[in-house]
Design a protein around this motif. Sequence first.
Motif, mmCIF file in Angstrom:
data_model
loop_
_atom_site.group_PDB
_atom_site.id
_atom_site.type_symbol
_atom_site.label_atom_id
_atom_site.label_comp_id
_atom_site.label_asym_id
_atom_site.label_seq_id
_atom_site.Cartn_x
_atom_site.Cartn_y
_atom_site.Cartn_z
ATOM 1 N N UNK A 171 0.830 -1.213 0.000
ATOM 2 C CA UNK A 171 0.000 0.000 0.000
ATOM 3 C C UNK A 171 0.861 1.260 0.000
ATOM 4 N N UNK A 172 0.293 2.392 -0.446
ATOM 5 C CA UNK A 172 1.090 3.603 -0.691
ATOM 6 C C UNK A 172 1.941 4.092 0.471
ATOM 7 N N UNK A 173 1.374 4.214 1.668
ATOM 8 C CA UNK A 173 2.137 4.805 2.764
ATOM 9 C C UNK A 173 3.177 3.843 3.332
ATOM 10 N N UNK A 174 2.916 2.538 3.250
ATOM 11 C CA UNK A 174 3.949 1.581 3.641
ATOM 12 C C UNK A 174 5.099 1.646 2.638
ATOM 13 N N UNK A 175 4.766 1.761 1.348
ATOM 14 C CA UNK A 175 5.795 1.899 0.322
ATOM 15 C C UNK A 175 6.599 3.175 0.549
ATOM 16 N N UNK A 176 5.894 4.240 0.897
ATOM 17 C CA UNK A 176 6.552 5.504 1.219
ATOM 18 C C UNK A 176 7.541 5.330 2.371
ATOM 19 N N UNK A 177 7.082 4.654 3.437
ATOM 20 C CA UNK A 177 7.925 4.457 4.618
ATOM 21 C C UNK A 177 9.164 3.638 4.270
ATOM 22 N N UNK A 178 8.991 2.575 3.504
ATOM 23 C CA UNK A 178 10.118 1.721 3.122
ATOM 24 C C UNK A 178 11.109 2.480 2.242
ATOM 25 N N UNK A 179 10.577 3.174 1.228
ATOM 26 C CA UNK A 179 11.454 3.848 0.263
ATOM 27 C C UNK A 179 12.198 5.031 0.874
ATOM 28 N N UNK A 180 11.489 5.859 1.630
ATOM 29 C CA UNK A 180 12.156 6.997 2.256
ATOM 30 C C UNK A 180 13.118 6.527 3.347
ATOM 31 N N UNK A 181 12.810 5.381 3.964
ATOM 32 C CA UNK A 181 13.742 4.813 4.926
ATOM 33 C C UNK A 181 15.042 4.410 4.254
ATOM 34 N N UNK A 182 14.935 3.790 3.074
ATOM 35 C CA UNK A 182 16.127 3.414 2.301
ATOM 36 C C UNK A 182 16.885 4.665 1.858
ATOM 37 N N UNK A 183 16.141 5.643 1.310
ATOM 38 C CA UNK A 183 16.773 6.882 0.862
ATOM 39 C C UNK A 183 17.461 7.614 2.004
#
Length: 288
Positions: free
Chosen positions: A29-41
């Motif tokens: 889902x969008x906000x989980x994807x956001x959390x994962x991606x921004x965490x990596x970034x």
Amino acid sequence: MNKATGIGFTAVLMWALLALFTIGSAPVPPFLLNALCFGIGGTIGIFWTARKGFGVLRAVSWKVYAFGTLALFGYHALYFTAFRLAPSAETGLIAYLWPLFIVLFSGLLPGERLRATHIMGALIAFAGAALIVLARDPGGEANALGLILAFCCALTWAAYSVLSRRLGDVPTESVTVFCLATAALSAVVHFAFEETLWPMGTMGWLSVAALGAGPVGAAFFTWDIGMKKGDIQFLGVASYAAPLLSTLALVAAGLAPATLTLIIAAIMITGGAALAAMASARKGQDIT
């Protein structure tokens, strides 16, 4: 094109892969994807910042951190919500007004000169992007609130980009904090409102990792450099290459057909960027 402008344009190239990798990351889902991606970034940013030492982050005002975090998180929150309320081509078009707004808002910056050619180039490029969005996006229902949120989304990213110019003395390493704080806020929203669904298989996790390393990670660092030190008008118009390149990436992956619309859109977007480049070159001649 100066070095900072070239670095800023790499963000556009990375955003061109956003759709491809997002499809590969399903069903996250969008906000989980956001959390994962921004965490990596943000994690990548930590290693990058370590080269200079973390003292560079302590020197940045909390107001700057609040500004950057609200911009990154606010943009994505508005974007996701707009498409949930109005999953239509119209929503996509309105959300993609941000490059045009960057060009227009840049005229308010000290030392910047906005020419009519910049505006013409932005409008032609927007028309090219419109062809792609109208042809590619799902024909869902539009509603007033969704369209308003999409408009606010475009304003948010344009304002963040242009105001970054006023923060030219703030080190780009500050984006590390923006990303980590955005990841934390996205995680909170996810656990409050979304069902937890993880990527499917190795390709799913690789897609998430690629998003975090590029379109939803490193791109924000290179964009910051471009906005602070590069040609802001040219980068605004050139940003319309993102939907074109995104569609070409989907075509190359076999996820979208090659059409005459793509050729026409490519000509319009390239022509618009060329106009902006000519205007920027003339601006440089005026200064010398």
